[in-house]
Design a protein around this motif. Structure first.
Motif, short mmCIF file in Angstrom:
data_model
loop_
_atom_site.label_atom_id
_atom_site.label_comp_id
_atom_site.label_asym_id
_atom_site.label_seq_id
_atom_site.Cartn_x
_atom_site.Cartn_y
_atom_site.Cartn_z
N ASP A 112 -0.02 -76.92 79.14
CA ASP A 112 -0.54 -75.54 79.03
C ASP A 112 0.51 -74.57 78.53
O ASP A 112 0.19 -73.61 77.81
N LYS A 115 0.73 -74.91 74.80
CA LYS A 115 -0.51 -74.35 74.23
C LYS A 115 -0.44 -72.83 74.17
O LYS A 115 -0.75 -72.23 73.13
N ASP A 131 -8.42 -74.50 69.84
CA ASP A 131 -7.48 -74.79 70.93
C ASP A 131 -8.11 -75.70 71.99
O ASP A 131 -7.69 -75.70 73.15
N ASP A 156 -8.77 -78.66 74.36
CA ASP A 156 -7.80 -79.59 74.93
C ASP A 156 -8.41 -80.95 75.27
O ASP A 156 -7.75 -81.79 75.87
#
Length: 420
Positions: A241, A244, A269, A271
């Protein structure tokens, strides 16, 4: 639904569409032994035709709308589904039911109608070349290929990657044929009652097929930036995270600037998919530019930019990247057009005699050759080679010569090809 009698009012029109019409004869079904069958008592007094095109229904309406020269011109455009009972269907190109845009106009003079016809031909040419990046040849159809009921049919013709021609749009000068068939007159400024002059024109979802076959490859779609729903996709590469969040924060100023430039941007984005899967997905969808941002890119102040059309990847400093990418989109749009144009030129041949023509046509592509102007010769070529005259080019070579088949005089070379 068009009453059958409407189609019969214009003889050439009904002859041209007769074999493609879906006809409604009854209005209901009835239950029989757990199944259904047509209720014979529901037979219609007059059969209805599922619209193959709208000229007849439009001109029946125009008769009530037009009385005076002050009512002209009438310029109607509509999107509608039409049905043509095709023997052999092909996705996007030739289906039994399809969506199209069709225009129908009425004018006080012949010149106005001709100008409208040519104006719409130019609209279609411009859209095909400037937006679809699909080069086209503009021309007029031969008498045997023109729209049923038209005086002249103008068209845009494009060449696909497999060497076949695609008629991508048509614009018809209808003269006074439909006005006379449906008794559509107006009182002119001189007090005389005159028949109006008419046009119709249209493009359909066939353009989607043309777009796909002009540019795409085995990896999926290749979309011109001007038509791509998403022009740029940004894919952060991360393992946790924190990475990201850093990648998104790093990309945000560039995204904001791109959008300010009018660029459609998507931040992917997600995941639950790996970067490689995302790359393949957006490649298949034809997104013109893909940007990847990983920890090393952030560390070095760069981004990775990939072009869908050429599959080239370059490393670009993020500083000033929005302006570079905006310009890159314009470059891609132009490069796609030029690449398609180059393919067409490489697949264009010139035949001076019929024997050469027969050899050339097996290679596919466009062939320019002299024709004597007769339907008999046109049909002979079609039956023997499966090639048709796609159009008589408006801007072609006007040098006269001799027909490649008969040797008779020919005013100019015409464009031949096999088509879908």
């Amino acid at each position: 639904f068009i009453p059958k009698s409407f189609l019969s009012k214009e003889a050439q029109h009904v002859e041209g569409f007769a074999k493609e019409c879906a006809v409604i004869t009854h209005s209901r079904l009835k239950s029989v032994d757990g199944g259904v069958e047509v209720d014979p008592d529901s037979r219609l007094e007059e059969e209805l035709i599922v619209r193959p095109t709208s000229e007849t229904i439009i001109w029946d309406a125009y008769r009530g709308w037009i009385q005076s020269y002050r009512d002209l011109p009438i310029l109607i455009n509509q999107w509608a589904n039409v049905v043509r009972w095709e023997m052999r269907t092909r996705l996007f190109l030739r289906t039994m039911e399809f969506l199209w845009q069709e225009g129908h106009t009425a004018h006080a003079t012949e010149q106005e109608a001709i100008e409208e016809t040519l104006q719409m031909l130019e609209v279609y040419r411009k859209f095909a070349e400037d937006y679809m990046a699909m080069p086209v040849v503009t021309g007029v159809k031969t008498a045997s290929e023109r729209f049923a009921g038209a005086v002249d049919t103008y068209c845009i013709e494009s060449l696909m990657q497999d060497g076949k021609a695609l008629q991508a749009g048509t614009s018809h000068f209808l003269g006074q044929n439909f006005a006379k068939a449906f008794d559509v007159k107006f009182q002119d400024s001189d007090g005389e009652h005159k028949y109006v002059w008419a046009t119709s024109w249209g493009v359909s979802t066939r353009l989607i097929g043309g777009l796909i076959m002009t540019h795409s490859d085995d990896n999926g779609l290749v979309l011109p930036p001007k038509l791509a729903p998403t022009q740029v996709v940004i894919i952060p590469i991360f393992k946790n995270d924190e990475q990201k969040s850093k990648a998104i924060y790093y990309a945000e100023p560039m995204i904001k600037e791109l959008r300010a430039n009018g660029v459609s941007v998507k931040l992917d984005d997600r995941d639950n998919f790996k970067p490689g899967w995302k790359f393949a997905e957006h490649e298949a969808q034809g997104t013109p530019v893909r940007i990847a941002i990983g920890p090393r890119d952030i560390e070095n102040g760069n981004i990775e930019v990939a072009r869908r059309d050429t599959l080239e990847k370059t490393i670009v400093p993020i500083q000033g990247s929005a302006e570079k990418i905006t310009k890159l989109l314009a470059t891609i749009q132009n490069d796609l057009f030029e690449a398609a144009k180059k393919r067409r030129e490489e697949s264009t041949q010139y035949a001076e005699n019929y024997d050469d023509f027969k050899v050339m046509i097996e290679k596919g592509g466009f062939i320019y050759a002299h024709w004597d102007g007769t339907e008999k010769t046109e049909l002979k070529i079609k039956e023997e080679t499966k090639a048709t005259i796609r159009c008589i080019p408006l801007n072609g070579d006007d040098t006269p010569g001799a027909c490649m088949v008969t040797g008779k005089p020919s005013k100019k070379k015409v464009l031949f090809s096999r088509s879908y």
